[in-house]
Design an enzyme around this catalytic site. Structure first.
Site, PDB file in Angstrom:
ATOM      1  N   GLU A  15       4.449 -53.276  -4.929  1.00 33.43           N
ATOM      2  CA  GLU A  15       4.298 -54.141  -6.106  1.00 33.43           C
ATOM      3  C   GLU A  15       5.142 -53.615  -7.261  1.00 33.43           C
ATOM      4  O   GLU A  15       5.691 -54.388  -8.043  1.00 33.43           O
ATOM      5  CB  GLU A  15       2.811 -54.242  -6.489  1.00 33.43           C
ATOM      6  CG  GLU A  15       2.079 -55.185  -5.527  1.00 33.43           C
ATOM      7  CD  GLU A  15       0.602 -54.908  -5.362  1.00 33.43           C
ATOM      8  OE1 GLU A  15       0.025 -54.167  -6.181  1.00 33.43           O
ATOM      9  OE2 GLU A  15       0.020 -55.439  -4.398  1.00 33.43           O
ATOM     10  N   SER A  51      -4.179 -55.143   4.133  1.00 33.73           N
ATOM     11  CA  SER A  51      -5.324 -55.911   4.642  1.00 33.73           C
ATOM     12  C   SER A  51      -6.253 -55.103   5.546  1.00 33.73           C
ATOM     13  O   SER A  51      -6.788 -55.633   6.534  1.00 33.73           O
ATOM     14  CB  SER A  51      -4.854 -57.190   5.348  1.00 33.73           C
ATOM     15  OG  SER A  51      -4.185 -58.021   4.423  1.00 33.73           O
ATOM     16  N   ASN A 102      -7.139 -48.368  -3.828  1.00 31.75           N
ATOM     17  CA  ASN A 102      -6.227 -48.688  -4.927  1.00 31.75           C
ATOM     18  C   ASN A 102      -6.757 -49.932  -5.639  1.00 31.75           C
ATOM     19  O   ASN A 102      -6.692 -51.035  -5.102  1.00 31.75           O
ATOM     20  CB  ASN A 102      -4.829 -48.942  -4.324  1.00 31.75           C
ATOM     21  CG  ASN A 102      -3.827 -49.412  -5.360  1.00 31.75           C
ATOM     22  OD1 ASN A 102      -4.088 -49.390  -6.562  1.00 31.75           O
ATOM     23  ND2 ASN A 102      -2.662 -49.849  -4.893  1.00 31.75           N
ATOM     24  N   PHE A 103      -7.280 -49.730  -6.861  1.00 28.78           N
ATOM     25  CA  PHE A 103      -7.883 -50.862  -7.587  1.00 28.78           C
ATOM     26  C   PHE A 103      -6.836 -51.810  -8.166  1.00 28.78           C
ATOM     27  O   PHE A 103      -7.159 -52.901  -8.592  1.00 28.78           O
ATOM     28  CB  PHE A 103      -8.743 -50.347  -8.752  1.00 28.78           C
ATOM     29  CG  PHE A 103     -10.037 -49.676  -8.350  1.00 28.78           C
ATOM     30  CD1 PHE A 103     -10.395 -49.506  -7.033  1.00 28.78           C
ATOM     31  CD2 PHE A 103     -10.922 -49.225  -9.344  1.00 28.78           C
ATOM     32  CE1 PHE A 103     -11.600 -48.891  -6.684  1.00 28.78           C
ATOM     33  CE2 PHE A 103     -12.127 -48.621  -9.007  1.00 28.78           C
ATOM     34  CZ  PHE A 103     -12.466 -48.449  -7.677  1.00 28.78           C
ATOM     35  N   LYS A 104      -5.591 -51.350  -8.240  1.00 28.19           N
ATOM     36  CA  LYS A 104      -4.526 -52.156  -8.872  1.00 28.19           C
ATOM     37  C   LYS A 104      -4.971 -52.543 -10.292  1.00 28.19           C
ATOM     38  O   LYS A 104      -5.507 -51.698 -10.996  1.00 28.19           O
ATOM     39  CB  LYS A 104      -4.163 -53.356  -7.999  1.00 28.19           C
ATOM     40  CG  LYS A 104      -3.816 -52.912  -6.564  1.00 28.19           C
ATOM     41  CD  LYS A 104      -3.278 -53.998  -5.704  1.00 28.19           C
ATOM     42  CE  LYS A 104      -2.980 -53.445  -4.316  1.00 28.19           C
ATOM     43  NZ  LYS A 104      -2.414 -54.444  -3.421  1.00 28.19           N
ATOM     44  N   GLY A 114      -2.553 -57.749   0.839  1.00 26.94           N
ATOM     45  CA  GLY A 114      -3.275 -58.799   0.117  1.00 26.94           C
ATOM     46  C   GLY A 114      -3.228 -60.155   0.799  1.00 26.94           C
ATOM     47  O   GLY A 114      -3.590 -61.174   0.212  1.00 26.94           O
ATOM     48  N   HIS A 136       4.831 -47.881  -4.634  1.00 29.97           N
ATOM     49  CA  HIS A 136       4.103 -49.055  -4.130  1.00 29.97           C
ATOM     50  C   HIS A 136       5.008 -50.292  -4.212  1.00 29.97           C
ATOM     51  O   HIS A 136       5.743 -50.474  -5.174  1.00 29.97           O
ATOM     52  CB  HIS A 136       2.815 -49.268  -4.936  1.00 29.97           C
ATOM     53  CG  HIS A 136       1.903 -50.248  -4.263  1.00 29.97           C
ATOM     54  ND1 HIS A 136       2.115 -51.607  -4.307  1.00 29.97           N
ATOM     55  CD2 HIS A 136       0.811 -50.056  -3.494  1.00 29.97           C
ATOM     56  CE1 HIS A 136       1.170 -52.208  -3.602  1.00 29.97           C
ATOM     57  NE2 HIS A 136       0.362 -51.291  -3.089  1.00 29.97           N
ATOM     58  N   GLU A 175       3.002 -49.415   4.339  1.00 31.11           N
ATOM     59  CA  GLU A 175       2.360 -50.682   3.990  1.00 31.11           C
ATOM     60  C   GLU A 175       3.346 -51.832   4.128  1.00 31.11           C
ATOM     61  O   GLU A 175       4.144 -52.084   3.212  1.00 31.11           O
ATOM     62  CB  GLU A 175       1.882 -50.644   2.533  1.00 31.11           C
ATOM     63  CG  GLU A 175       0.921 -49.520   2.231  1.00 31.11           C
ATOM     64  CD  GLU A 175       0.153 -49.812   0.953  1.00 31.11           C
ATOM     65  OE1 GLU A 175      -1.054 -50.044   1.054  1.00 31.11           O
ATOM     66  OE2 GLU A 175       0.766 -49.835  -0.119  1.00 31.11           O
TER      67      GLU A 175
HETATM   68  P1  PGA Z   1      -4.685 -54.764   0.456  1.00 26.55           P
HETATM   69  O1  PGA Z   1      -3.696 -53.841  -0.432  1.00 26.55           O
HETATM   70  O2  PGA Z   1      -5.640 -53.845   1.133  1.00 26.55           O
HETATM   71  O3  PGA Z   1      -5.347 -55.666  -0.547  1.00 26.55           O
HETATM   72  O4  PGA Z   1      -3.819 -55.500   1.424  1.00 26.55           O
HETATM   73  C1  PGA Z   1      -3.198 -52.636   0.065  1.00 26.55           C
HETATM   74  C2  PGA Z   1      -2.323 -51.961  -0.941  1.00 26.55           C
HETATM   75  O5  PGA Z   1      -1.542 -52.631  -1.638  1.00 26.55           O
HETATM   76  O6  PGA Z   1      -2.376 -50.728  -1.080  1.00 26.55           O
END
Ligand code: PGA
Length: 229
Positions: free
Chosen positions: A90, A193, A6-8, A163, A88, A157
């Site tokens: 976020e 992570s 996932n590049f976000k 992150g 997600h 997650e």
């Molecule tokens: P991360 O993000 O690997 O940077 O912790 C995972 C995600 O949000 O899918």
């Protein structure tokens, strides 16, 4: 195993093209049974060829119409996109997507046969209350979700692991995935992570069917290290 990157809000169209070239080169060594997904930002979506699936990080539950700043089915179809991330943390947290809206999205894309990676996860204060509280919290994230839909998987997650460099422990992942497996008969990915230092132990957990990777997927070499570990 499933490996989803996932590049976000990272990468441009141009850097995504370079990334895909490098990825394709490395994926010739991929095990046949492993599956790779990439979720670039919308501006970098295109017809990429290779041994992976391109999905989108988000879309609005509409064919086309008046939703300023969003994309719907019409825009996804132009690039033959049939895979989407929904729920997600976020988007739930930063963009205030409620469970009601997330489930509406799930149902909309389900009706159109999309493959859905449905993300769930608890905040730290819930994890600190123990495993029972975690499962109760996660159960609420299935309200309105058709868990019998055959074309979806779950990405567990924990929000505090995303992150932060601090992934959940093998014990936490094992217990939570095992509990989720009692509720849902679909593949379950772990995210939060995931990196070179922990991929071997995380992928060796029986109830982990794959990983959803943010930070460590941004560079094709580090993502390939996970896929080919
Ligand atoms: P991360 O993000 O690997 O940077 O912790 C995972 C995600 O949000 O899918």
């Amino acid at each position: 195993m499933i490996y989803a990157g996932n590049f976000k809000t990272n990468h441009t169209r141009s850097s995504t093209i370079d990334y895909i070239k490098e990825l394709n080169f490395g994926l010739k060594d991929k095990k046949a049974e492993d599956k790779v997904y990439i979720f670039p930002p919308l501006t970098a979506i295109d017809f990429y060829r290779g041994n992976f699936t391109i999905g989108v990080q988000n879309a609005y539950p509409i064919e086309s119409g008046a939703v300023t700043g969003e994309v719907g089915i019409e825009q996804l179809e132009e690039f033959n996109i049939k895979t989407i991330l929904i729920g997600h943390s976020e988007r739930r947290e930063l963009l205030n997507e409620t469970q009601e809206f997330v489930s509406k999205k799930f149902n909309f894309f389900k009706e159109r046969g999309f493959e859905i990676i449905y993300c769930i996860g608890e905040p730290l204060e819930v994890r600190e209350r123990g495993e029972k509280a975690v499962i109760e919290y996660l159960k609420e994230q299935f309200i309105g979700i058709d868990i019998d839909y055959s074309n979806f998987m779950v990405a567990y997650e924990p929000i505090w692991a995303i992150g932060t460099g601090r992934s959940a422990t093998v014990e936490e992942i094992t217990t939570t995935h095992n509990e989720l497996k009692k509720l849902i008969n679909r593949p379950i990915l772990y995210g939060g992570s995931v990196k070179k230092a922990n991929i071997a132990e995380i992928s060796s957990i029986d109830s982990v069917d794959g990983v959803l990777v943010g930070g460590a997927s941004l560079n094709s070499d580090s993502f390939l290290e996970l896929v080919l570990h």
